[in-house]
Design an enzyme around this catalytic site. Structure first.
Site, short mmCIF file in Angstrom:
data_model
loop_
_atom_site.label_atom_id
_atom_site.label_comp_id
_atom_site.label_asym_id
_atom_site.label_seq_id
_atom_site.Cartn_x
_atom_site.Cartn_y
_atom_site.Cartn_z
N ASP A 252 0.82 -1.21 0.00
CA ASP A 252 0.00 0.00 0.00
C ASP A 252 0.85 1.26 0.00
OD1 ASP A 252 0.98 -0.34 2.58
OD2 ASP A 252 -0.97 -0.71 3.48
N ASN B 287 -7.37 -2.58 14.27
CA ASN B 287 -8.76 -2.92 13.97
C ASN B 287 -8.87 -4.14 13.05
OD1 ASN B 287 -8.01 -1.95 11.48
ND2 ASN B 287 -9.43 -0.22 11.45
N HIS C 199 -7.12 -4.58 10.17
CA HIS C 199 -6.88 -4.38 8.74
C HIS C 199 -5.57 -5.04 8.32
CE1 HIS C 199 -4.83 -0.25 9.62
NE2 HIS C 199 -3.89 -1.04 9.19
N GLU D 80 -9.68 -1.93 5.28
CA GLU D 80 -10.33 -1.60 6.55
C GLU D 80 -11.59 -2.44 6.75
OE1 GLU D 80 -8.72 0.15 8.56
OE2 GLU D 80 -8.46 2.26 8.01
C1 GLP Z 1 -0.32 0.28 8.68
C2 GLP Z 1 -0.11 -0.48 7.34
C3 GLP Z 1 -0.22 -1.95 7.55
C4 GLP Z 1 0.37 -2.31 8.89
C5 GLP Z 1 -0.50 -1.77 9.98
C6 GLP Z 1 0.06 -1.93 11.37
O1 GLP Z 1 -1.02 1.41 8.61
N1 GLP Z 1 -0.93 -0.05 6.28
O2 GLP Z 1 0.38 -2.63 6.47
O3 GLP Z 1 0.46 -3.70 9.03
O4 GLP Z 1 -0.91 -0.47 9.70
O5 GLP Z 1 1.10 -1.06 11.59
P1 GLP Z 1 2.13 -1.21 12.78
O6 GLP Z 1 3.07 -2.30 12.41
O7 GLP Z 1 2.84 0.13 12.82
O8 GLP Z 1 1.36 -1.50 14.00
#
Ligand code: GLP
Length: 243
Positions: A67, A136, A138, A143
């Site tokens: 992404d 959440n 995702h 989402e």
């Molecule tokens: C982000 C990314 C995800 C990631 C998630 C958790 O916003 N889009 O690919 O796995 O949220 O992030 P973190 O590893 O900082 O908790």
């Protein structure tokens, strides 16, 4: 799914890095699906260490990132392209043209999404897709919702996701409101998936991902239907297989 639990995050980072490194050693032209966020930073450091020790080469590997934020210049320190350059790509021998991150600044975002799926379809499937998980549930930026998208698409980020990611920005107002993300179908095409989950605060969402009902309201729960998912975590959870 296979669940591997680790006592600490450094052991977890090393094991996750080793799985990715083994993939590239056994298949030098492997296609890797890459993730961003706080979770993979440590494992990317371990990959760089191994590369610097001369024990692995990415010269023939390709990557596709999950992404990218919409509207952040790629030079912005929080753009996912910049994240990948600074945490991994700039430190290994991967060819720049073999790294792919969706273009969140494309004039025609829908066309960019179709192009990304087309490239993945023509060059794929991804051999090993790395995933983190949002608080959440995702994955990528898919989402929770009544419907999920099959292909890459432009998503409106949930307020809780922007709140979670504001730690990387000066202020919540700077956190983009939209992103381009691989859809669930795109992610599920990967031959194998490595889900890395760190921190006690993610134990409950991981438990629901592993053991709860499969629902679009928890996108990661769809991973229960994928035939080859390895979960690596330092959370205190169990995988209770029951049919
Ligand atoms: C982000 C990314 C995800 C990631 C998630 C958790 O916003 N889009 O690919 O796995 O949220 O992030 P973190 O590893 O900082 O908790």
């Amino acid at each position: 799914m296979i669940l591997h639990k680790f006592k600490n995050q450094s052991d977890l980072d090393r094991a996750a890095a080793d799985l990715i490194i083994s993939m590239v050693r056994s298949k030098p032209n492997a296609i890797l699906g890459m993730a961003t966020g706080g979770t993979p930073v440590g494992l990317y450091k371990e990959i760089v260490k191994t590369y610097q020790a001369g024990l692995v080469s990415f010269a023939h590997a390709k990557t596709f990132n999950l992404d990218e934020y919409v509207g952040l210049p790629v030079t912005h320190k929080e753009s996912y392209r910049n994240f990948m350059q600074t945490n991994l790509f700039d430190h290994i021998d991967i060819q720049a043209g073999n790294t792919h991150v969706p273009d969140g600044n494309a004039a025609d975002v829908d066309a960019e999404c179709r192009l990304y799926d087309k490239m993945m379809f023509e060059q794929g499937p991804v051999d090993l897709q790395l995933l983190g998980i949002g608080g959440n549930g995702h994955i990528g930026f898919n989402e929770p919702d009544e419907h999920l998208s099959r292909g890459t698409y432009k998503v409106t980020l949930k307020q809780e996701t922007r709140e979670a990611n504001k730690r990387f920005f000066n202020h919540i107002d700077e956190v983009p409101t939209h992103a381009v993300t691989m859809g669930m179908g795109t992610i599920m095409q990967a031959r194998a998936i490595l889900l890395v989950v760190k921190g006690a605060e993610k134990a409950e969402i991981l438990d629901r991902t592993l053991n709860g009902p499969i629902t679009t309201q928890l996108p990661a729960s769809l991973l229960q239907t994928h035939p080859r998912v390895i979960v690596m975590t330092d959370c205190d959870v169990n995988y209770k297989v029951s049919f």
